[in-house]
Design a protein around this motif. Sequence first.
Motif, mmCIF file in Angstrom:
data_model
loop_
_atom_site.group_PDB
_atom_site.id
_atom_site.type_symbol
_atom_site.label_atom_id
_atom_site.label_comp_id
_atom_site.label_asym_id
_atom_site.label_seq_id
_atom_site.Cartn_x
_atom_site.Cartn_y
_atom_site.Cartn_z
ATOM 1 N N ASP A 82 0.827 -1.240 -0.111
ATOM 2 C CA ASP A 82 0.033 -0.225 -0.020
ATOM 3 C C ASP A 82 0.906 1.201 -0.109
ATOM 4 O OD1 ASP A 82 -2.442 1.292 -0.089
ATOM 5 O OD2 ASP A 82 -2.732 1.333 2.116
ATOM 6 N N ARG A 83 0.419 2.120 -1.065
ATOM 7 C CA ARG A 83 1.464 3.415 -0.879
ATOM 8 C C ARG A 83 0.932 4.562 0.030
ATOM 9 N NH1 ARG A 83 5.250 2.691 -4.280
ATOM 10 N NH2 ARG A 83 5.312 1.150 -6.011
ATOM 11 N N ARG A 84 1.512 5.346 0.193
ATOM 12 C CA ARG A 84 1.264 6.507 1.184
ATOM 13 C C ARG A 84 0.298 7.423 0.390
ATOM 14 N NH1 ARG A 84 6.268 5.245 3.049
ATOM 15 N NH2 ARG A 84 6.234 4.744 5.467
ATOM 16 N N ARG A 85 -0.766 7.940 0.850
ATOM 17 C CA ARG A 85 -1.580 9.061 0.166
ATOM 18 C C ARG A 85 -2.008 9.884 1.474
ATOM 19 N NH1 ARG A 85 -3.814 4.309 0.638
ATOM 20 N NH2 ARG A 85 -6.067 3.770 1.355
ATOM 21 N N TYR A 86 -1.987 11.132 1.037
ATOM 22 C CA TYR A 86 -2.241 11.937 2.108
ATOM 23 C C TYR A 86 -3.462 12.731 1.522
ATOM 24 C CZ TYR A 86 2.337 11.066 3.830
ATOM 25 O OH TYR A 86 3.287 10.221 4.256
ATOM 26 N N GLU A 87 -4.362 12.476 0.634
ATOM 27 C CA GLU A 87 -5.773 13.004 0.559
ATOM 28 C C GLU A 87 -6.518 12.211 1.659
ATOM 29 O OE1 GLU A 87 -5.436 9.544 -2.217
ATOM 30 O OE2 GLU A 87 -4.220 11.469 -2.254
ATOM 31 N N ARG A 88 -7.746 12.499 1.769
ATOM 32 C CA ARG A 88 -8.376 11.656 2.999
ATOM 33 C C ARG A 88 -8.469 10.310 2.525
ATOM 34 N NH1 ARG A 88 -9.780 9.939 6.943
ATOM 35 N NH2 ARG A 88 -11.694 10.409 8.207
ATOM 36 N N HIS A 89 -8.168 9.660 3.592
ATOM 37 C CA HIS A 89 -8.389 8.162 3.269
ATOM 38 C C HIS A 89 -8.854 7.382 4.615
ATOM 39 C CE1 HIS A 89 -4.371 9.057 5.160
ATOM 40 N NE2 HIS A 89 -4.903 7.913 6.039
ATOM 41 N N TRP A 90 -9.370 6.372 4.301
ATOM 42 C CA TRP A 90 -9.856 5.614 5.697
ATOM 43 C C TRP A 90 -8.981 4.660 6.226
ATOM 44 C CZ3 TRP A 90 -10.561 0.233 7.100
ATOM 45 C CH2 TRP A 90 -11.435 0.225 8.012
ATOM 46 N N SER A 91 -8.905 4.473 7.773
ATOM 47 C CA SER A 91 -8.096 3.658 8.253
ATOM 48 C C SER A 91 -8.976 3.039 9.381
ATOM 49 C CB SER A 91 -6.681 4.274 8.889
ATOM 50 O OG SER A 91 -5.924 3.558 9.609
ATOM 51 N N PRO A 92 -8.715 1.792 9.606
ATOM 52 C CA PRO A 92 -9.359 1.410 10.918
ATOM 53 C C PRO A 92 -8.996 1.746 12.342
ATOM 54 C CG PRO A 92 -7.943 -0.507 10.226
ATOM 55 C CD PRO A 92 -7.908 0.798 9.015
ATOM 56 N N ILE A 93 -7.844 2.336 12.334
ATOM 57 C CA ILE A 93 -6.930 3.026 13.619
ATOM 58 C C ILE A 93 -7.000 4.391 13.285
ATOM 59 C CG2 ILE A 93 -5.056 3.054 14.716
ATOM 60 C CD1 ILE A 93 -4.414 0.560 13.658
ATOM 61 N N HIS A 94 -7.509 5.355 14.349
ATOM 62 C CA HIS A 94 -7.515 6.543 14.489
ATOM 63 C C HIS A 94 -7.375 7.004 15.754
ATOM 64 C CE1 HIS A 94 -11.680 5.644 15.042
ATOM 65 N NE2 HIS A 94 -11.652 6.773 15.885
ATOM 66 N N LEU A 95 -7.161 8.330 16.057
ATOM 67 C CA LEU A 95 -6.961 8.953 17.365
ATOM 68 C C LEU A 95 -8.609 9.449 17.851
ATOM 69 C CD1 LEU A 95 -3.964 11.246 16.837
ATOM 70 C CD2 LEU A 95 -3.880 8.864 17.782
ATOM 71 N N ASP A 96 -8.595 9.143 19.076
ATOM 72 C CA ASP A 96 -9.803 9.909 19.847
ATOM 73 C C ASP A 96 -9.125 10.585 20.833
ATOM 74 O OD1 ASP A 96 -11.523 8.559 18.208
ATOM 75 O OD2 ASP A 96 -12.412 7.364 19.866
ATOM 76 N N VAL A 97 -9.231 12.059 20.789
ATOM 77 C CA VAL A 97 -8.746 12.880 21.910
ATOM 78 C C VAL A 97 -9.700 13.421 22.590
ATOM 79 C CG1 VAL A 97 -7.500 15.088 21.881
ATOM 80 C CG2 VAL A 97 -6.894 13.774 19.957
ATOM 81 N N GLY A 152 -5.036 14.202 5.830
ATOM 82 C CA GLY A 152 -5.993 12.851 5.443
ATOM 83 C C GLY A 152 -6.433 12.043 6.664
ATOM 84 N N HIS A 153 -5.641 12.057 7.889
ATOM 85 C CA HIS A 153 -5.864 11.225 8.807
ATOM 86 C C HIS A 153 -6.953 11.561 9.701
ATOM 87 C CE1 HIS A 153 -1.936 9.851 7.730
ATOM 88 N NE2 HIS A 153 -1.399 11.051 7.990
ATOM 89 N N GLY A 154 -7.803 10.605 9.745
ATOM 90 C CA GLY A 154 -9.042 10.891 10.458
ATOM 91 C C GLY A 154 -8.885 10.933 12.185
#
Length: 133
Positions: free
Chosen positions: A59-74, A113-115
């Motif tokens: 998988d190549r890095r992309r910095y437009e909005r993308h989905w990931s099953p891992i994200h930060l909750d602050v 792009g990180h949620g």
Amino acid sequence: MDLLVNIDVPDLEAAEGFYVAAFGLRPSRRFGRVVELSGLPVKIYLLEAEPHTVGAGYDRRRYERHWSPIHLDVVVEDLESALARALTAGAEAETEIRDSVWGRIVTLADPFGHGFCLVEFKGRGYDEIARPA
């Protein structure tokens, strides 16, 4: 055991500016194309990596909005203030603030792009809905 959070970004200076402004983090160390940010219970490491280079597997890095099953909750004390700060820093809100028995949440994306979510607990937080495991 410790937990470290690594976030790939295409522009280290811009990413540092965003995370410092959005969350009040502070740079604590630098390692070449990496900056360590302090101010949360875990260290966040911003790793500068070129777009389209291989990130994991094939998988190549992309910095437009993308989905990931891992994200930060602050977790924040005042959701409206935290949301305003994140938006001013360059985040994009993807939902309205949603209310729940356990608290309130809003979903956003950073400029790379990180949620992530901002969460404000109320009452006993997740214990309002938790059952024994």
